[in-house]
Scaffold this motif. Structure first.
Motif, short mmCIF file in Angstrom:
data_model
loop_
_atom_site.label_atom_id
_atom_site.label_comp_id
_atom_site.label_asym_id
_atom_site.label_seq_id
_atom_site.Cartn_x
_atom_site.Cartn_y
_atom_site.Cartn_z
N TYR B 424 0.80 -1.23 0.00
CA TYR B 424 0.00 0.00 0.00
C TYR B 424 0.83 1.27 0.00
N ALA B 425 0.16 2.34 -0.45
CA ALA B 425 0.73 3.68 -0.39
C ALA B 425 -0.21 4.54 0.43
N GLY B 426 0.34 5.53 1.17
CA GLY B 426 -0.51 6.44 1.94
C GLY B 426 -0.64 6.03 3.39
N ASP B 427 -1.61 6.63 4.04
CA ASP B 427 -1.75 6.51 5.49
C ASP B 427 -2.70 5.37 5.86
N ILE B 428 -2.15 4.30 6.35
CA ILE B 428 -2.98 3.11 6.64
C ILE B 428 -3.91 3.34 7.83
N LEU B 429 -3.56 4.29 8.70
CA LEU B 429 -4.42 4.54 9.87
C LEU B 429 -5.80 5.04 9.44
N GLN B 430 -5.83 5.76 8.31
CA GLN B 430 -7.11 6.29 7.84
C GLN B 430 -8.10 5.18 7.45
N VAL B 431 -7.59 4.02 7.09
CA VAL B 431 -8.47 3.00 6.51
C VAL B 431 -8.71 1.82 7.45
N GLU B 432 -8.38 2.02 8.69
CA GLU B 432 -8.49 0.91 9.65
C GLU B 432 -9.83 0.19 9.62
N GLN B 433 -10.91 0.98 9.61
CA GLN B 433 -12.22 0.33 9.66
C GLN B 433 -12.48 -0.53 8.41
N TYR B 434 -11.97 -0.08 7.25
CA TYR B 434 -12.15 -0.87 6.04
C TYR B 434 -11.29 -2.13 6.09
N LEU B 435 -10.06 -2.00 6.63
CA LEU B 435 -9.14 -3.12 6.71
C LEU B 435 -9.73 -4.28 7.49
N GLN B 436 -10.32 -3.93 8.63
CA GLN B 436 -10.91 -4.96 9.49
C GLN B 436 -11.80 -5.90 8.70
N GLN B 437 -12.61 -5.30 7.81
CA GLN B 437 -13.59 -6.11 7.09
C GLN B 437 -12.95 -7.00 6.02
N ARG B 438 -11.88 -6.51 5.37
CA ARG B 438 -11.38 -7.21 4.18
C ARG B 438 -10.02 -7.87 4.36
N PHE B 439 -9.18 -7.24 5.15
CA PHE B 439 -7.81 -7.74 5.26
C PHE B 439 -7.44 -7.91 6.74
N SER B 440 -8.02 -8.92 7.33
CA SER B 440 -7.82 -9.06 8.77
C SER B 440 -6.35 -9.35 9.08
#
Lengths: 599, 599
Positions: B424-440
């Motif tokens: 990934y590129a960019g700030d992973i903290l911003q997408v935490e809620q999305y990550l939980q669902q797709r990339f545990s």
């Protein structure tokens, strides 16, 4: 043969208008199909949201303005109150005794009432200052100029609801200091659809509109607010109208308003007639009116006023007599603002300096800008028929027993038509205005009856003292006691009268006692129906009540008037005098004609 | 075959209701036939005047009260503001810092907003004091008792609009000192037609009602005012409503209200179902919902709440996702009050102490008391069909290029499904809620890309620094530049997208690019139509935009979403990446289905 009073001809468009079928269709869609709440996030909110946006866009285009917003509300009165609150709220609680609230003397009453109200609620104590007008209803510009610097607010109107006087807003505009500006409200209710209003050119801060004055439903309108003007919401709620007016939006009304704005933007495609056509309509109606009332006097600048408004007076008649006469002929006209009924004089005409009799006798006749030539022809035909009927009516002779208003005046008289003497009991000063019309001083001698009993034909007068007397009938034994306020009929006595609806009346075989006035009988006589009819004007009610006997073999009798008010009183009076049961019709003669026409 | 989403099933009756045909007929009569102004002296004013009187009488009988009046207005928000002004106006300009304004924590927002507003406008500086509730939404009576003596006003509600919690007004009533009484307002909007309200037994000073919550039109209602309560009009005008509420009356609305009151007075003759039937309806719907969402959690006391209201949450979903899913299935539900949309959490549920996820994911489903058994059957059938479709849908695999929200988040990822690595590129903290669902975390490894160029299949990432990177496609040459806030699309770029209406779409031969989410496709797939369809969820929009080539030989493409918002953004994104012209549909997929169903 059609009855004169049917169908109704509505000539009170400045008070309200019917909803046009095309507009009602728009309302139906919004009420029954696209009925979502525009605040909803789901799809049922989408279309209503678009209606709000489209109506706002149409308003901005119509009034040529892009530095203000249109806030939907319940109509012009809410708009006026919102504007007043907005202008005054910044001063809450701090006395403003040296400041004034400037408003035109001919404004709709809602304006001074709102000013007075918020001035008091917010504790300002500012002075309410009326801007005088000249005889043409035009505001005194010098007065405005002189007082503007101490004004917290300036309120004027686009066009007057009673007289149709159109104010020159550009002149008012030129007085305003645009850098330190006094908030300016323009009541624009009567200009909508009749006079163009360019909010791009005039520095108006608040402009109010009501849909029901132009074929929309009642209870809806909008307020224009300039972005630079102070604003305080009148109602706060769920954030609607960008937080400026809470409450679920009146979607049917707003959709109707949208339709109206669209029409006004594209005059060729709308049902509205152009100015010249409207002026021609008004000329036609006035010309017919002059046949009915050759001595009619206009209470307005003519033709320089709203082309859809006529305001006139007729010597010898007060407004309520003329309204009743037109009502009987099926034409609805008013005495001025619908909202100021009950007031004895038009304050608008008074402010213009018109003579008292014109203010007391004013009749306003107004039609909508969507009137068809056929409708105007119906109007003139109906008025011509009224003229024919009026001319064909003989002047009534004076009845012998004469009691002009048994419920209000402690007075009864007996007219000796041979010796031209009116014998009377009670206070003659109370009945001066009635006397003028019937028993002029030059022809009649007036003789007050002394204490004791006096007989006149079948009737007798028993005088106790100046304030108490009885009149009665020698053969029926009926009698009525008078005090200084007339015959006392209690609420209970009125409640005891049995009320019958017009529908019931036409199903049964009543004798109809028509208790209206001569002008009404002339235009609409129940003798044109299949029923037995007794006509009895108010001054004749006592004679009827005293002579009345209840014969069980004959049909039941019922009093009928215009709308069920007088008939109830007359029935109670007859019962008080005779103990006979007389019904009263809860509706009026027009309802009976209407039902007969439908049969 | 009928499309799932047609016809619309409206389950948001607590927000608003359609006008019933019988009620619309009453409105039609008042708008188009008996359209007079009730203030008019002529005959056209008689019938409207009677409608006002009859509606008032019906209200007094329905609510069993004879020591107060019903003032017609534009709805409950106006009623609330009038009540608040009435209670507070006597204190204008005098600071009340030791006093409080007491209101329930779960009141409709109009109540605290109105309190705040008038407290400020009148310069009172009283304290706004929220009465807490327990987990069942019941008011804390001890709290009321403790604070009542310093209260200028007490505001509670009959039944809650979000949860259907019915307040025990008799208990509140018993707290009031009836000799020196604090003015008490009860928002009665949601009880009308659902819970009996006896104003003869309860010392309520003000009660508010809106017609549109019970099949009347929007923009009309009435306020009950006890004769002993303080009263200050909110709007002054031409003396209507005995001088207590100026402005021409909303006759169509009042006539509708009259019809509703008459029905409520005679339940046997009305279209309203009895309480047990309504409870049974709700059980049926809940049972179907549990098939769709086996892990559904109720946010309300059940069955002890309004029988027409369901409020629930589903783990893993927020409100907007569920609303969109129901919308796609043609069912209109809300996240709570229509008036508080946009708020991330239900303050009502929060006040009841429910967990955050329930407050954020709340869905309110409400039906009107005139619902027929057939309607409820349609509802349950539709929900069962939704359950079937949901169960039949396979869990989507992760697309390789993954950009969860290109317009809001400076983040792009590439999923290597073989090695279970997300580059990934960019700030992973911003997408935490999305990550939980797709990339545990337990399954996937996350690898941040260093500065420089990286190739993944057809795509490349060019990293400049932490906040700036570009992703592109090797064969099309398309590229998108990211900052920390995502791809910058200007207003101009959105304006440049050509907008096409749904009507136009079905007349032409577009390729439809459906840019909604999986839950929506599942319920309503454009592939069921005759069109070529590309489905692309938001996290897939960048992949589509980068791969997109405009082939002049093929048909024009148009983006479609739920209501024209997302589609516009997606079209602008595709154009920004590819320079290809893509149209956007101003309406939504449901409009297309609607039009196809009508064809």
């Amino acid at each position: 043969m059609p009855y004169l009073c049917v169908p109704e001809i509505f000539l009170d468009a400045n008070a309200t208008t019917p909803v046009l079928p095309e507009i009602f269709e728009v309302m139906q869609n919004v009420c029954c199909s696209q009925y979502g709440n525009p605040s909803s996030s789901h799809l049922a909110g989408t279309k209503p949201k678009k209606i709000l946006a489209d109506t706002r866009t149409a308003a901005a285009e119509l009034f040529n303005v892009n530095d203000g917003r249109f806030i939907f509300n319940s109509g012009a009165t809410e708009g006026i109150n919102t504007a007043v609150l907005s202008a005054l709220a910044p001063y809450t609680g701090s006395e403003q005794t040296r400041k004034c609230l400037l408003y035109g003397a001919t404004e709709h009453k809602a304006v001074p009432e709102a000013l007075k109200h918020w001035n008091q609620v917010l504790g300002l104590k500012a002075q309410l200052l009326e801007i005088p007008t000249n005889q043409f209803g035009e505001l005194d510009l010098e007065f405005i100029e002189k007082n503007l610097s101490k004004a917290l607010m300036l309120c004027t109107m686009g066009a007057n609801n009673e007289t149709g006087v159109v104010q020159n807003l550009e002149e008012v505009n030129s007085l305003l200091n645009h850098s330190s500006k006094v908030p300016w409200l323009v009541d624009s209710v009567q200009v909508l659809g009749k006079v163009p209003l360019d909010l791009g050119k005039l520095a108006i801060d608040y402009a109010t509109f009501s849909a029901h004055k132009l074929y929309g439903p009642k209870g809806t309108g909008c307020l224009f607010v300039r972005d630079s003007a102070p604003y305080t919401p009148l109602q706060q709620g769920g954030g609607q109208e960008c937080g400026e007016r809470g409450g679920t939006e009146n979607m049917a009304g707003i959709a109707a308003l949208g339709r109206i704005f669209q029409w006004l933007k594209a005059p060729g495609t709308s049902p509205f007639q152009d100015m010249n056509q409207l002026l021609a309509y008004r000329d036609q109606i006035l010309s017919a009116l002059r046949h009915l009332f050759p001595d009619l006097v206009l209470n307005q600048p003519y033709p320089g006023s709203l082309p859809t408004t006529l305001n006139f007076a007729v010597p010898g008649f007060d407004s309520s007599q003329l309204i009743a006469m037109f009502d009987a002929a099926g034409i609805r006209v008013s005495a001025g603002s619908a909202c100021s009924k009950g007031r004895p004089q038009s304050f608008v005409l008074k402010a213009m300096g018109l003579p008292s009799w014109q203010c007391e006798g004013a009749i306003r006749l107004s039609f909508g800008p969507a009137s068809s030539p056929e409708f105007i022809q119906q109007v003139t035909q109906r008025i011509e028929e009224m003229a024919k009927r009026r001319n064909a009516t003989a002047t009534p002779t004076n009845n012998e027993l004469w009691v002009p208003d048994p419920f209000a005046l402690g007075f009864a008289g007996f007219a000796d038509n041979v010796n031209k003497t009116l014998y009377y009991a009670g206070d003659i000063l109370q009945v001066e205005q009635y006397l003028q019309q019937r028993f002029s001083n030059s022809e009649w001698q007036l003789t007050k009856l002394e204490a004791g009993k006096h007989e006149f034909g079948d009737f007798f007068f028993k005088i106790a003292d100046a304030n108490h007397f009885t009149i009665g009938h020698n053969y029926t034994g009926n009698a009525l006691a008078f005090t200084s306020g007339g015959v006392v009929i209690t609420e209970k006595q009125c409640e005891d009268v049995e009320i019958i609806s017009a529908e019931e009346v036409i199903r049964r075989n009543f004798v109809l006692i028509d208790v209206r006035e001569r002008l009404e009988f002339t235009m609409q006589s129940l003798t044109d129906t299949e029923y037995s009819v007794i006509e009895s004007e108010r001054h004749d009610w006592c004679r009827l009540a005293l002579s009345y006997t209840h014969d069980k073999a004959t049909e039941a009798a019922i009093t009928v008037c215009r709308s069920g008010g007088r008939s109830l009183k007359a029935a109670a009076l007859i019962h008080a005098a005779s103990r006979a049961k007389v019904y009263s019709c809860s509706d009026g003669a027009t309802d009976i004609f209407q039902l007969l026409a439908e049969k």
